[in-house]
Design a protein around this motif. Structure first.
Motif, mmCIF file in Angstrom:
data_model
loop_
_atom_site.group_PDB
_atom_site.id
_atom_site.type_symbol
_atom_site.label_atom_id
_atom_site.label_comp_id
_atom_site.label_asym_id
_atom_site.label_seq_id
_atom_site.Cartn_x
_atom_site.Cartn_y
_atom_site.Cartn_z
ATOM 1 N N GLU A 164 -23.941 -40.941 -40.510
ATOM 2 C CA GLU A 164 -23.133 -40.213 -39.350
ATOM 3 C C GLU A 164 -22.459 -41.156 -38.415
ATOM 4 O OE1 GLU A 164 -27.090 -40.056 -36.286
ATOM 5 O OE2 GLU A 164 -27.353 -38.955 -38.215
ATOM 6 N N ASN A 165 -22.702 -42.383 -38.690
ATOM 7 C CA ASN A 165 -22.103 -43.436 -37.669
ATOM 8 C C ASN A 165 -20.935 -44.055 -38.266
ATOM 9 O OD1 ASN A 165 -23.577 -42.780 -35.167
ATOM 10 N ND2 ASN A 165 -25.182 -44.019 -36.044
ATOM 11 N N ASN A 166 -20.436 -43.469 -39.260
ATOM 12 C CA ASN A 166 -19.254 -44.148 -40.159
ATOM 13 C C ASN A 166 -18.177 -43.088 -40.293
ATOM 14 O OD1 ASN A 166 -18.792 -46.428 -41.670
ATOM 15 N ND2 ASN A 166 -18.956 -45.360 -43.271
ATOM 16 N N TYR A 167 -17.183 -43.275 -39.236
ATOM 17 C CA TYR A 167 -16.247 -42.583 -39.168
ATOM 18 C C TYR A 167 -15.039 -43.179 -38.594
ATOM 19 C CZ TYR A 167 -17.646 -42.153 -34.414
ATOM 20 O OH TYR A 167 -18.244 -42.369 -33.030
ATOM 21 N N SER A 168 -13.785 -42.564 -38.730
ATOM 22 C CA SER A 168 -12.636 -43.044 -38.061
ATOM 23 C C SER A 168 -11.664 -41.614 -38.185
ATOM 24 C CB SER A 168 -11.859 -44.170 -39.107
ATOM 25 O OG SER A 168 -10.902 -44.760 -38.200
#
Length: 142
Positions: A80-84
């Motif tokens: 959930e905390n891995n995005y771009s």
């Protein structure tokens, strides 16, 4: 030479503990193929762990003003905390391509990599940029 390796189910090269690769070889695996096992080896060498490396990458993203990006791991696996955002990815690529070593590796179409288990065997890895450019209207080479 770097002397760190990771046994990992998602590895491309199946890097084994005790195998020795140069930093240059690992960078080619990371950048050209997005090889998670090579990324893990580099992470452990630089930061001591994947979590610490993700923190360093996250900090650098903030310094580069990538405001819609967060890194929980270095492999790109779902979290959930891995995005771009696409905007941040484009901004990052423009910055990264100004780095001579990154540009040299990223724009290679092939690289001869020795297999650490069979030292006389060389095989070619193909660039992800080459693959992407065949299927999209993206030109990473200019």
């Amino acid at each position: 030479p770097m002397r760190w390796a990771v046994n990992w189910e998602l590895s491309i090269h199946k890097i084994q503990t005790g195998e020795v690769y140069t930093v240059d070889e690992l960078l080619h695996m990371c950048i050209m193929e997005s090889a998670a096992d090579a990324c893990m080896a580099v992470s452990f060498d630089i930061a001591g762990s994947e979590a610490k490396m993700a923190e360093l990458v996250d900090k650098k993203a903030k310094e580069l003003e990538l405001t819609n990006s967060s890194f929980a791991n270095i492999t790109g696996l779902d979290h959930e905390n891995n995005y771009s955002s696409a905007t941040d990815l484009l901004k990052f690529m423009k910055i990264a391509l100004k780095n001579g070593k990154f540009r040299e590796i990223f724009t290679n179409k092939q690289y001869q990599l020795r297999n650490a288990r069979y030292h006389l065997f060389l095989y070619a890895i193909r660039s992800i940029a080459e693959v992407y450019s065949k299927y999209q209207d993206v030109d990473f080479y200019n």
